[in-house]
Design a protein around this motif. Sequence first.
Motif, PDB file in Angstrom:
ATOM      1  N   HIS A 259     -43.130  43.920  -8.003  1.00 15.49           N
ATOM      2  CA  HIS A 259     -43.263  42.528  -8.463  1.00 15.49           C
ATOM      3  C   HIS A 259     -42.399  41.598  -7.605  1.00 15.49           C
TER       4      HIS A 259
ATOM      5  N   ARG B 235     -44.202  41.018  -4.423  1.00 19.50           N
ATOM      6  CA  ARG B 235     -45.364  40.132  -4.584  1.00 19.50           C
ATOM      7  C   ARG B 235     -44.903  38.689  -4.793  1.00 19.50           C
TER       8      ARG B 235
ATOM      9  N   LYS C 142     -49.852  34.653  -6.632  1.00 13.27           N
ATOM     10  CA  LYS C 142     -49.763  34.115  -7.995  1.00 13.27           C
ATOM     11  C   LYS C 142     -49.278  32.666  -7.955  1.00 13.27           C
TER      12      LYS C 142
ATOM     13  N   TYR D  47     -54.395  29.181 -11.742  1.00  9.41           N
ATOM     14  CA  TYR D  47     -54.706  29.345 -13.164  1.00  9.41           C
ATOM     15  C   TYR D  47     -55.214  28.020 -13.728  1.00  9.41           C
TER      16      TYR D  47
ATOM     17  N   GLU E 128     -62.572  39.615  -9.755  1.00  6.40           N
ATOM     18  CA  GLU E 128     -61.598  40.015 -10.770  1.00  6.40           C
ATOM     19  C   GLU E 128     -61.703  39.074 -11.968  1.00  6.40           C
ATOM     20  N   PHE E 129     -60.907  39.340 -12.985  1.00  3.50           N
ATOM     21  CA  PHE E 129     -60.800  38.435 -14.135  1.00  3.50           C
ATOM     22  C   PHE E 129     -59.726  37.389 -13.804  1.00  3.50           C
ATOM     23  N   THR E 130     -59.487  36.476 -14.723  1.00  2.00           N
ATOM     24  CA  THR E 130     -58.513  35.413 -14.453  1.00  2.00           C
ATOM     25  C   THR E 130     -57.101  35.979 -14.291  1.00  2.00           C
TER      26      THR E 130
ATOM     27  N   MET F 270     -56.608  39.699 -14.543  1.00  2.00           N
ATOM     28  CA  MET F 270     -56.737  41.159 -14.498  1.00  2.00           C
ATOM     29  C   MET F 270     -57.634  41.517 -13.321  1.00  2.00           C
TER      30      MET F 270
ATOM     31  N   LEU G 248     -56.121  39.236  -6.172  1.00  2.30           N
ATOM     32  CA  LEU G 248     -54.691  39.526  -6.304  1.00  2.30           C
ATOM     33  C   LEU G 248     -54.457  41.041  -6.265  1.00  2.30           C
TER      34      LEU G 248
ATOM     35  N   GLY H 130     -53.072  43.553  -7.747  1.00  2.00           N
ATOM     36  CA  GLY H 130     -52.475  43.863  -9.040  1.00  2.00           C
ATOM     37  C   GLY H 130     -51.676  45.161  -8.957  1.00  2.00           C
ATOM     38  N   ILE H 131     -50.548  45.173  -9.627  1.00  2.00           N
ATOM     39  CA  ILE H 131     -49.696  46.368  -9.612  1.00  2.00           C
ATOM     40  C   ILE H 131     -50.291  47.425 -10.543  1.00  2.00           C
ATOM     41  N   THR H 132     -50.979  46.981 -11.590  1.00  2.00           N
ATOM     42  CA  THR H 132     -51.668  47.934 -12.460  1.00  2.00           C
ATOM     43  C   THR H 132     -52.850  48.551 -11.695  1.00  2.00           C
ATOM     44  N   ARG H 133     -53.590  47.717 -10.969  1.00  2.00           N
ATOM     45  CA  ARG H 133     -54.706  48.217 -10.148  1.00  2.00           C
ATOM     46  C   ARG H 133     -54.215  49.313  -9.202  1.00  2.00           C
TER      47      ARG H 133
ATOM     48  N   CYS I 105     -57.719  45.369 -15.767  1.00  2.00           N
ATOM     49  CA  CYS I 105     -56.386  45.976 -15.820  1.00  2.00           C
ATOM     50  C   CYS I 105     -55.360  44.984 -15.302  1.00  2.00           C
ATOM     51  N   GLY I 106     -54.221  44.963 -15.963  1.00  2.00           N
ATOM     52  CA  GLY I 106     -53.146  44.070 -15.554  1.00  2.00           C
ATOM     53  C   GLY I 106     -51.930  44.333 -16.425  1.00  2.00           C
ATOM     54  N   THR I 107     -50.817  43.766 -16.040  1.00  2.00           N
ATOM     55  CA  THR I 107     -49.581  43.969 -16.809  1.00  2.00           C
ATOM     56  C   THR I 107     -49.779  43.565 -18.263  1.00  2.00           C
TER      57      THR I 107
HETATM   58  C1  PLP Z   1     -55.435  36.930 -10.890  1.00  2.00           C
HETATM   59  C2  PLP Z   1     -54.802  38.179 -11.387  1.00  2.00           C
HETATM   60  N1  PLP Z   1     -55.370  39.353 -11.066  1.00  2.00           N
HETATM   61  C3  PLP Z   1     -54.842  40.523 -11.451  1.00  2.00           C
HETATM   62  C4  PLP Z   1     -53.683  40.568 -12.203  1.00  2.00           C
HETATM   63  C5  PLP Z   1     -53.084  41.878 -12.585  1.00  2.00           C
HETATM   64  O1  PLP Z   1     -51.920  42.098 -11.841  1.00  2.00           O
HETATM   65  P1  PLP Z   1     -50.786  43.056 -12.371  1.00  2.00           P
HETATM   66  O2  PLP Z   1     -51.430  44.359 -12.610  1.00  2.00           O
HETATM   67  O3  PLP Z   1     -49.795  43.114 -11.259  1.00  2.00           O
HETATM   68  O4  PLP Z   1     -50.247  42.450 -13.605  1.00  2.00           O
HETATM   69  C6  PLP Z   1     -53.073  39.372 -12.581  1.00  2.00           C
HETATM   70  C7  PLP Z   1     -51.856  39.382 -13.390  1.00  2.00           C
HETATM   71  O5  PLP Z   1     -50.811  39.130 -12.899  1.00  2.00           O
HETATM   72  C8  PLP Z   1     -53.635  38.146 -12.151  1.00  2.00           C
HETATM   73  O6  PLP Z   1     -53.071  36.981 -12.498  1.00  2.00           O
END
Ligand code: PLP
Length: 362
Positions: free
Chosen positions: A100, A103, A202, A207, A238-240, A242, A262, A264-267, A306-308
Amino acid sequence: MTIAHTSSELSPELLNRLDAIELTDPLGFSKVMAPVMAVAYYRDGAWETPRLTGLEPMDLWPHTQALHYGQALFEGMKAYRNLGDAVPGASALLFRPFEHARRMNRTALRLGMPELPEQVYVETLERLVSAVDKLVPNRQGQSLYLRPTMFGATADLSVVPSTEFCFVVLATPSDAFFTAPISAWIERLFSRAGPGGTGNVKAAGNYAASFAAAAKLGEKGFHQLLWLDAATHTQLEEFTAMNVFVRRGDRLLTPPLSDTILAGITRDSLLRLGPTLGLDMREEPVAVDEVIDAVRSGEEVELFGCGTGAVVAPVELLGDDSGLRLPLPGREVASRLRQHMLDLQHGLIPGPEGWQWPVPKS
Ligand SMILES: Cc1ncc(COP(=O)(O)O)c(C=O)c1O
């Protein structure tokens, strides 16, 4: 490389404010703000050492640069109660905090803002979480959500970057974002990100740019926007907040990273964990119509975000403004991945080096 903070840095007044808070369900999100925040200013070319202070309104001039030109970013993280034996001695756990930090610095550079040393970022989160340990909820899935933010703090109407910046970290005890499968609206008109833009960082403005499109979600009865590529509106992005995965039979597909997606760290965590769970993970473009056709032809398909915040959120219904209402019954793999992530995040099972970052209680 842990930084132990064993005695409280908080004033008696702040300790009293903290003592007065009792966590009661439902926690919701952003309903109870931790009375403590971390804050640091960047002036004369250097960051000061972040300090823990009371959560208070900030004094900002109306011509503060971030308010006009959007020189602002954020990160989203969580502190999880350590519920297992995999990470002995920790009261709470951060998940991959250095990722994080890196990023946030990529976003900072893209927006003409100064990097914050990674060690300072992680140490600041540790100090904050350690100080407000009682606000880390004890139930799996709940967490202390952490919101690191940086913005241009110079008061100047010129369209140039700020020279002063503010780094703030807020904390709020929160429930799991989604406890049931969600519905996703395929956005075929607006775009979230364009090539060469800021979609892969980010930036706060990303957003804001989604809000007009999201306004229809409530009236349509849908939860989330699923964005397509700006040029052709045919490929999943992606989602907004996730990333997206699609399971087709044995294969789990996610669009490759680009300047519109983005990282994503979860991705990234799922891509790494998948093979250890016997899953065939692939970074490949996914056309939205292929997904729709596959579901209609009876193929076994799952789609999840998927996302934090959400961890892993299976999608049970896809819709769009052509009248599409497509149920997606599958969620077996998404549910398995969600549970695996939660077990890691709460220290119930061991994870790769640096993923489960221990935070002692102060
Ligand atoms: C646009 C976007 N995509 C994906 C993610 C998922 O990222 P992460 O898994 O690092 O939370 C987020 C959340 O921060 C996001 O805002």
